[in-house]
Design a protein around this motif. Sequence first.
Motif, mmCIF file in Angstrom:
data_model
loop_
_atom_site.group_PDB
_atom_site.id
_atom_site.type_symbol
_atom_site.label_atom_id
_atom_site.label_comp_id
_atom_site.label_asym_id
_atom_site.label_seq_id
_atom_site.Cartn_x
_atom_site.Cartn_y
_atom_site.Cartn_z
ATOM 1 N N PRO A 7 -3.271 -1.198 -12.852
ATOM 2 C CA PRO A 7 -3.944 -0.321 -11.878
ATOM 3 C C PRO A 7 -3.526 -0.693 -10.458
ATOM 4 C CG PRO A 7 -5.472 -1.969 -12.718
ATOM 5 C CD PRO A 7 -4.219 -2.098 -13.527
ATOM 6 N N ALA A 8 -3.383 0.310 -9.607
ATOM 7 C CA ALA A 8 -2.847 0.087 -8.260
ATOM 8 C C ALA A 8 -3.671 -0.915 -7.465
ATOM 9 C CB ALA A 8 -2.771 1.418 -7.517
ATOM 10 N N LEU A 9 -4.990 -0.882 -7.599
ATOM 11 C CA LEU A 9 -5.847 -1.780 -6.826
ATOM 12 C C LEU A 9 -5.562 -3.236 -7.161
ATOM 13 C CD1 LEU A 9 -8.150 -2.107 -4.797
ATOM 14 C CD2 LEU A 9 -9.763 -1.954 -6.715
ATOM 15 N N LEU A 10 -5.455 -3.545 -8.445
ATOM 16 C CA LEU A 10 -5.183 -4.923 -8.849
ATOM 17 C C LEU A 10 -3.759 -5.333 -8.486
ATOM 18 C CD1 LEU A 10 -6.951 -5.372 -12.319
ATOM 19 C CD2 LEU A 10 -7.612 -6.289 -10.082
ATOM 20 N N VAL A 11 -2.824 -4.419 -8.593
ATOM 21 C CA VAL A 11 -1.444 -4.737 -8.197
ATOM 22 C C VAL A 11 -1.389 -5.062 -6.708
ATOM 23 C CG1 VAL A 11 0.905 -3.845 -7.976
ATOM 24 C CG2 VAL A 11 -0.421 -3.361 -10.037
ATOM 25 N N GLY A 12 -2.104 -4.298 -5.888
ATOM 26 C CA GLY A 12 -2.149 -4.581 -4.458
ATOM 27 C C GLY A 12 -2.772 -5.927 -4.170
ATOM 28 N N LEU A 13 -3.857 -6.256 -4.873
ATOM 29 C CA LEU A 13 -4.494 -7.563 -4.707
ATOM 30 C C LEU A 13 -3.544 -8.676 -5.130
ATOM 31 C CD1 LEU A 13 -6.980 -9.255 -4.039
ATOM 32 C CD2 LEU A 13 -7.818 -8.820 -6.369
ATOM 33 N N LEU A 45 0.834 -1.209 0.000
ATOM 34 C CA LEU A 45 0.000 0.000 0.000
ATOM 35 C C LEU A 45 0.869 1.260 0.000
ATOM 36 C CD1 LEU A 45 -2.761 1.437 0.317
ATOM 37 C CD2 LEU A 45 -2.481 1.180 2.793
ATOM 38 N N VAL A 46 1.943 1.238 0.778
ATOM 39 C CA VAL A 46 2.869 2.374 0.811
ATOM 40 C C VAL A 46 3.438 2.628 -0.582
ATOM 41 C CG1 VAL A 46 5.088 3.186 1.690
ATOM 42 C CG2 VAL A 46 3.467 2.073 3.244
ATOM 43 N N ARG A 47 3.879 1.548 -1.222
ATOM 44 C CA ARG A 47 4.494 1.700 -2.548
ATOM 45 C C ARG A 47 3.481 2.160 -3.589
ATOM 46 N NH1 ARG A 47 4.938 -1.961 -6.685
ATOM 47 N NH2 ARG A 47 4.248 -3.688 -5.381
ATOM 48 N N LEU A 48 2.292 1.573 -3.569
ATOM 49 C CA LEU A 48 1.307 1.849 -4.611
ATOM 50 C C LEU A 48 0.659 3.223 -4.475
ATOM 51 C CD1 LEU A 48 -0.315 -1.693 -4.700
ATOM 52 C CD2 LEU A 48 1.123 -0.657 -6.470
ATOM 53 N N THR A 49 0.736 3.818 -3.292
ATOM 54 C CA THR A 49 0.233 5.188 -3.117
ATOM 55 C C THR A 49 1.336 6.226 -3.303
ATOM 56 O OG1 THR A 49 0.588 5.030 -0.723
ATOM 57 C CG2 THR A 49 -1.616 4.484 -1.549
ATOM 58 N N GLY A 50 2.524 5.755 -3.676
ATOM 59 C CA GLY A 50 3.641 6.681 -3.874
ATOM 60 C C GLY A 50 4.146 7.284 -2.586
ATOM 61 N N ALA A 56 7.167 2.654 -8.498
ATOM 62 C CA ALA A 56 8.470 2.721 -7.827
ATOM 63 C C ALA A 56 8.366 3.058 -6.351
ATOM 64 C CB ALA A 56 9.349 3.762 -8.521
ATOM 65 N N GLY A 57 7.218 3.554 -5.911
ATOM 66 C CA GLY A 57 7.052 3.899 -4.506
ATOM 67 C C GLY A 57 7.055 5.380 -4.226
ATOM 68 N N ASP A 58 7.479 6.182 -5.201
ATOM 69 C CA ASP A 58 7.480 7.634 -5.054
ATOM 70 C C ASP A 58 7.561 8.252 -6.451
ATOM 71 O OD1 ASP A 58 8.014 9.900 -2.790
ATOM 72 O OD2 ASP A 58 9.060 10.406 -4.641
ATOM 73 N N ALA A 59 6.860 9.360 -6.629
ATOM 74 C CA ALA A 59 6.806 9.977 -7.956
ATOM 75 C C ALA A 59 8.166 10.436 -8.457
ATOM 76 C CB ALA A 59 5.835 11.162 -7.928
ATOM 77 N N ASP A 60 9.093 10.722 -7.552
ATOM 78 C CA ASP A 60 10.405 11.238 -7.953
ATOM 79 C C ASP A 60 11.460 10.152 -8.138
ATOM 80 O OD1 ASP A 60 9.449 13.859 -7.875
ATOM 81 O OD2 ASP A 60 9.891 14.044 -5.733
#
Length: 317
Positions: free
Chosen positions: A285-291, A50-55, A211-215
């Motif tokens: 998509p982040a939701l499916l990647v998290g699942l 969740l941390v990674r997928l929300t950047g 990647a976990g962060d936009a930068d």
Amino acid sequence: MTSPAMDAAGRSPATSASGTAVPEPAPRAVRVTAWLALAAQLGIVVTGALVRLTGSGLGCPTWPECMPGSYTPVLHPATRYHAAIEFGNRLLTFVVLATAVAALVASRAHARRNPGQRLLLFAAVPLVGTFAQAVVGGLSVLTGLSPWWVAAHFLLSAAIIAATQIYVVKVTSGTPSSETGAVALPLRWLVVGASAVLLLGTAVTGAGPHAGDADVTQRFPWHPLLATALHSSAAWALLVGVVVCVRRTSALPAADLRRLTSRRLLVLLIAQAAVGYAQTLLDLPALLVGLHVALAVLTWSGAVRLVAVAARESRPA
């Protein structure tokens, strides 16, 4: 004077027909704390995703502090969301630590009565592993979310989950069944296949867009489609191994752990494959990647469980 054949409490351990010691049933506290430790280790992987997928991977940009000069986040309008998520995940480490301590403490007396099971060794892994994870997680932050350290962070979690699952099997599976229930299963195939799927999964993640962060621009040097193809091939090979296990255990009683575990693992693998293909087709998509991550650790845990359960009663194929 206590006989060598007796345990510390003066009781003679039960033995099987072959003369080997039969493990005593574990007390309820041992079983409950073992399951809690496993659930915590699985859960922290999902919250890490969740941390990674929300950047939010650099929501706390330093370690062990969250912000320079502060162990708690200094919230600013532009960064409060990411800082809260990353700091919350760090706080969950204390929950994981508490379950690990509880499992180790609860195991001590039971381990003394079952010295051949190496229970203390496996019960100690979640505790030691949690401290190691804190260091590796810190290094991933200090290196700006280097994909190598992020992959190491995930793979270390997988190793801790494996040891914890083996401990759970040891304290919850009861007495092994008789020799008449013996069935050969491809245990080496399962170990190699599940490990390859997990390792190649990190290769896909480290080359992909999340990647976990936009930068963060550090990614693995190979093309994500190549890593995805290899990951998918390994998953299909593992699926074949699990199907073999399902077929070979089909004649066992319905309540047999090998039969139950192999079928549950097959369901997890099919679900994992469906989500994996869906996320690829839908552009990750982040939701499916998290699942997909959640199913990945459940599948890994299930594969380890099948190997551990089968190793108690079956010879490797």
